[in-house]
Design a protein around this motif. Sequence first.
Motif, mmCIF file in Angstrom:
data_model
loop_
_atom_site.group_PDB
_atom_site.id
_atom_site.type_symbol
_atom_site.label_atom_id
_atom_site.label_comp_id
_atom_site.label_asym_id
_atom_site.label_seq_id
_atom_site.Cartn_x
_atom_site.Cartn_y
_atom_site.Cartn_z
ATOM 1 N N MET A 1 0.854 -1.174 0.000
ATOM 2 C CA MET A 1 0.000 0.000 0.000
ATOM 3 C C MET A 1 0.899 1.236 0.000
ATOM 4 S SD MET A 1 -3.128 0.842 2.566
ATOM 5 C CE MET A 1 -4.145 -0.491 1.979
ATOM 6 N N ALA A 2 0.725 2.086 -0.969
ATOM 7 C CA ALA A 2 1.584 3.249 -1.118
ATOM 8 C C ALA A 2 1.132 4.403 -0.218
ATOM 9 C CB ALA A 2 1.586 3.707 -2.569
ATOM 10 N N ILE A 3 2.103 5.130 0.274
ATOM 11 C CA ILE A 3 1.835 6.323 1.074
ATOM 12 C C ILE A 3 1.761 7.503 0.118
ATOM 13 C CG2 ILE A 3 2.726 7.842 2.861
ATOM 14 C CD1 ILE A 3 3.982 5.423 4.179
ATOM 15 N N ARG A 4 0.753 8.346 0.301
ATOM 16 C CA ARG A 4 0.553 9.474 -0.598
ATOM 17 C C ARG A 4 0.520 10.808 0.151
ATOM 18 N NH1 ARG A 4 -4.913 10.819 -0.618
ATOM 19 N NH2 ARG A 4 -4.747 11.859 -2.620
ATOM 20 N N ILE A 5 1.471 10.994 1.054
ATOM 21 C CA ILE A 5 1.516 12.203 1.866
ATOM 22 C C ILE A 5 1.711 13.442 0.995
ATOM 23 C CG2 ILE A 5 2.739 13.414 3.715
ATOM 24 C CD1 ILE A 5 3.492 10.593 4.799
ATOM 25 N N ILE A 34 8.548 11.604 5.074
ATOM 26 C CA ILE A 34 7.723 11.461 3.871
ATOM 27 C C ILE A 34 8.372 10.500 2.879
ATOM 28 C CG2 ILE A 34 6.887 12.680 1.819
ATOM 29 C CD1 ILE A 34 6.428 15.121 3.637
ATOM 30 N N ASN A 35 9.680 10.608 2.693
ATOM 31 C CA ASN A 35 10.385 9.804 1.702
ATOM 32 C C ASN A 35 10.869 8.469 2.239
ATOM 33 O OD1 ASN A 35 10.146 11.743 -0.414
ATOM 34 N ND2 ASN A 35 11.712 12.944 0.612
ATOM 35 N N GLY A 36 10.748 8.278 3.546
ATOM 36 C CA GLY A 36 11.210 7.030 4.151
ATOM 37 C C GLY A 36 10.051 6.139 4.517
ATOM 38 N N ASN A 37 10.135 5.561 5.692
ATOM 39 C CA ASN A 37 9.115 4.649 6.183
ATOM 40 C C ASN A 37 8.618 5.200 7.520
ATOM 41 O OD1 ASN A 37 7.494 2.438 6.463
ATOM 42 N ND2 ASN A 37 9.130 1.062 7.099
ATOM 43 N N PRO A 38 7.664 6.153 7.488
ATOM 44 C CA PRO A 38 7.242 6.794 8.733
ATOM 45 C C PRO A 38 6.519 5.837 9.670
ATOM 46 C CG PRO A 38 5.820 7.472 6.925
ATOM 47 C CD PRO A 38 6.930 6.650 6.335
ATOM 48 N N SER A 39 6.706 6.069 10.958
ATOM 49 C CA SER A 39 6.025 5.253 11.970
ATOM 50 C C SER A 39 4.549 5.636 12.018
ATOM 51 C CB SER A 39 6.655 5.482 13.346
ATOM 52 O OG SER A 39 6.404 6.820 13.774
ATOM 53 N N VAL A 40 3.766 4.815 12.683
ATOM 54 C CA VAL A 40 2.347 5.097 12.848
ATOM 55 C C VAL A 40 2.171 6.414 13.593
ATOM 56 C CG1 VAL A 40 0.211 4.306 13.943
ATOM 57 C CG2 VAL A 40 1.676 2.674 12.757
ATOM 58 N N ARG A 45 0.541 12.147 13.437
ATOM 59 C CA ARG A 45 0.861 13.570 13.600
ATOM 60 C C ARG A 45 0.672 14.326 12.292
ATOM 61 N NH1 ARG A 45 6.426 14.667 15.828
ATOM 62 N NH2 ARG A 45 5.598 16.778 15.880
ATOM 63 N N ILE A 46 1.093 13.716 11.184
ATOM 64 C CA ILE A 46 0.926 14.351 9.870
ATOM 65 C C ILE A 46 -0.565 14.499 9.557
ATOM 66 C CG2 ILE A 46 1.234 14.020 7.387
ATOM 67 C CD1 ILE A 46 3.966 12.690 8.078
ATOM 68 N N ALA A 47 -1.327 13.439 9.768
ATOM 69 C CA ALA A 47 -2.770 13.478 9.493
ATOM 70 C C ALA A 47 -3.454 14.546 10.337
ATOM 71 C CB ALA A 47 -3.386 12.107 9.750
ATOM 72 N N THR A 48 -3.096 14.633 11.598
ATOM 73 C CA THR A 48 -3.680 15.641 12.482
ATOM 74 C C THR A 48 -3.342 17.046 11.992
ATOM 75 O OG1 THR A 48 -3.588 14.157 14.384
ATOM 76 C CG2 THR A 48 -3.722 16.518 14.854
ATOM 77 N N ALA A 49 -2.085 17.265 11.623
ATOM 78 C CA ALA A 49 -1.663 18.586 11.141
ATOM 79 C C ALA A 49 -2.354 18.955 9.838
ATOM 80 C CB ALA A 49 -0.151 18.615 10.970
ATOM 81 N N LEU A 50 -2.660 17.951 9.009
ATOM 82 C CA LEU A 50 -3.348 18.201 7.739
ATOM 83 C C LEU A 50 -4.872 18.175 7.901
ATOM 84 C CD1 LEU A 50 -1.157 16.037 5.332
ATOM 85 C CD2 LEU A 50 -1.341 18.539 5.348
ATOM 86 N N PRO A 53 -8.152 12.144 8.034
ATOM 87 C CA PRO A 53 -7.966 10.836 8.673
ATOM 88 C C PRO A 53 -6.672 10.191 8.183
ATOM 89 C CG PRO A 53 -10.017 10.901 7.367
ATOM 90 C CD PRO A 53 -9.309 12.187 7.152
ATOM 91 N N VAL A 54 -6.056 9.382 9.003
ATOM 92 C CA VAL A 54 -4.807 8.709 8.634
ATOM 93 C C VAL A 54 -4.982 7.915 7.344
ATOM 94 C CG1 VAL A 54 -3.115 6.960 9.344
ATOM 95 C CG2 VAL A 54 -3.944 8.613 11.004
ATOM 96 N N THR A 55 -6.146 7.345 7.151
ATOM 97 C CA THR A 55 -6.381 6.536 5.958
ATOM 98 C C THR A 55 -6.237 7.338 4.665
ATOM 99 O OG1 THR A 55 -8.771 6.898 6.187
ATOM 100 C CG2 THR A 55 -7.861 4.861 7.116
ATOM 101 N N ASP A 56 -6.432 8.655 4.735
ATOM 102 C CA ASP A 56 -6.258 9.496 3.539
ATOM 103 C C ASP A 56 -4.802 9.553 3.087
ATOM 104 O OD1 ASP A 56 -8.945 9.985 3.614
ATOM 105 O OD2 ASP A 56 -8.779 12.166 3.814
ATOM 106 N N LEU A 57 -3.875 9.191 3.961
ATOM 107 C CA LEU A 57 -2.452 9.239 3.628
ATOM 108 C C LEU A 57 -2.004 8.012 2.838
ATOM 109 C CD1 LEU A 57 -0.977 10.579 6.991
ATOM 110 C CD2 LEU A 57 -1.734 11.891 4.995
#
Length: 82
Positions: A1-5, A34-40, A45-50, A53-57
């Motif tokens: 599953m790809a990350i799309r931050i 963003i370019n690595g393998n971010p932890s949950v 934190r990224i989802a909250t700042a944006l 929901p985390v699933t959108d990432l």
Amino acid sequence: MAIRIKEVIKEKGTTVKDLAQKMGISNVGLSQHINGNPSVEVLERIATALDVPVTDLFEQPKSDTASLTCPHCGKSIEIGVK
């Protein structure tokens, strides 16, 4: 599953620099996540700042089923996705 931050950052009309500032971390630190393998925790934190929901990432499945391969027998297993 790809990350799309990066895509979500663009969709929200912000920049990596602005997001890093909002999160209280350096631009370099956020770029590494963003370019690595971010932890949950970092994803949360990224989802909250944006304000998403985390699933959108994550890239959404192309269909309503997913396929896995059984590690024991090698057969394909179809799983329904809701």
